[in-house]
Design an enzyme around this catalytic site. Structure first.
Site, short mmCIF file in Angstrom:
data_model
loop_
_atom_site.label_atom_id
_atom_site.label_comp_id
_atom_site.label_asym_id
_atom_site.label_seq_id
_atom_site.Cartn_x
_atom_site.Cartn_y
_atom_site.Cartn_z
N TYR A 182 0.85 -1.19 0.00
CA TYR A 182 0.00 0.00 0.00
C TYR A 182 0.88 1.23 0.00
O TYR A 182 2.07 1.17 0.31
CB TYR A 182 -1.00 0.00 1.17
CG TYR A 182 -0.45 0.44 2.50
CD1 TYR A 182 -0.55 1.78 2.91
CD2 TYR A 182 0.15 -0.46 3.37
CE1 TYR A 182 -0.07 2.18 4.15
CE2 TYR A 182 0.63 -0.06 4.60
CZ TYR A 182 0.52 1.26 4.99
OH TYR A 182 1.00 1.66 6.20
N CYS A 183 0.28 2.37 -0.37
CA CYS A 183 1.01 3.64 -0.39
C CYS A 183 0.04 4.73 0.08
O CYS A 183 -0.76 4.47 0.97
CB CYS A 183 1.56 3.92 -1.79
SG CYS A 183 0.29 4.01 -3.06
N ARG A 184 0.08 5.87 -0.52
CA ARG A 184 -0.84 6.94 -0.12
C ARG A 184 -2.18 6.81 -0.83
O ARG A 184 -3.23 6.88 -0.22
CB ARG A 184 -0.22 8.31 -0.44
CG ARG A 184 -1.12 9.47 -0.07
CD ARG A 184 -0.49 10.82 -0.43
NE ARG A 184 -1.47 11.88 -0.27
CZ ARG A 184 -2.30 12.28 -1.22
NH1 ARG A 184 -2.29 11.72 -2.40
NH2 ARG A 184 -3.15 13.26 -1.00
N TRP A 240 -3.48 4.38 2.01
CA TRP A 240 -3.56 5.16 3.23
C TRP A 240 -4.79 6.07 3.27
O TRP A 240 -5.46 6.19 4.29
CB TRP A 240 -2.27 5.96 3.42
CG TRP A 240 -2.27 6.82 4.64
CD1 TRP A 240 -2.27 8.18 4.69
CD2 TRP A 240 -2.31 6.39 6.00
NE1 TRP A 240 -2.28 8.62 5.99
CE2 TRP A 240 -2.30 7.53 6.82
CE3 TRP A 240 -2.34 5.14 6.62
CZ2 TRP A 240 -2.34 7.47 8.21
CZ3 TRP A 240 -2.38 5.08 8.00
CH2 TRP A 240 -2.37 6.24 8.78
#
Length: 181
Positions: free
Chosen positions: A140-142, A169
């Protein structure tokens, strides 16, 4: 019948009336008596390049990691399995805003070299064991873009059980009701 040079043909085509006389240094042409002949070299030929299809104009990988949704990820964060990894690929300054519980951080900028590192070097650098190639790895990331890239990198490095939390996120914060920093 005349065979005309290209420049003379362009001048003739641009003329608006039949009675116009064009004078060039070498040739005087009366348009009323001129007959145009289409030569084989000017025939319209099929386009040698195929028309770009939607898939080609919107390049896409030859595979996509399985997408995991918030409802499926939440239980995994509450009781993480020892053979699965949740990897945050944001940069350290972004991670300061917070992380999903049970996640570890490997920034996307160093992910390729990290996945190629020896287990000992990996452990020394990150403080946890390197995921095995058959273990479940969720990225996952932003907002979901970098996690897709991370999934590609993992696939190219031999990982086979890859999940992508595309909501990332922003989705987690919204659903958990936690304040963004």
């Amino acid at each position: 019948m005349f065979i005309l040079r290209t420049s003379n043909m362009r001048a003739i085509r641009g003329a608006s009336t039949n009675s116009v006389r064009l004078v060039t240094p070498r040739l005087q042409i009366n348009l009323q008596r001129t007959h145009f002949v289409r030569l084989n070299s000017t025939e319209i030929k099929p386009n040698p390049r195929p028309v770009r299809k939607e898939k080609e104009s919107n390049p896409q990988r030859d595979w996509d990691a399985k997408v995991i949704k918030y409802d499926d990820l939440k239980p995994k964060t509450e009781s993480p399995a020892p053979n699965s990894w949740l990897i945050d690929v944001r940069e350290p300054d972004e991670v300061m805003q917070g992380m999903i519980p049970s996640a570890v951080n490997i920034p996307l900028t160093i992910l390729p070299e990290s996945l190629n590192a020896s287990p000992a070097t990996f452990r020394e650098k990150f403080g946890f064991e390197k995921p095995e190639k058959d273990q479940e790895v969720t990225f996952y990331c932003r907002s979901g873009m970098r996690s897709s890239s991370a999934s590609d990198i993992a696939k190219r490095n031999g990982y086979i059980n890859i999940l992508n939390y595309k909501g990332s996120w922003l989705d987690w914060v919204e659903r958990e009701g936690t304040a963004k920093a």
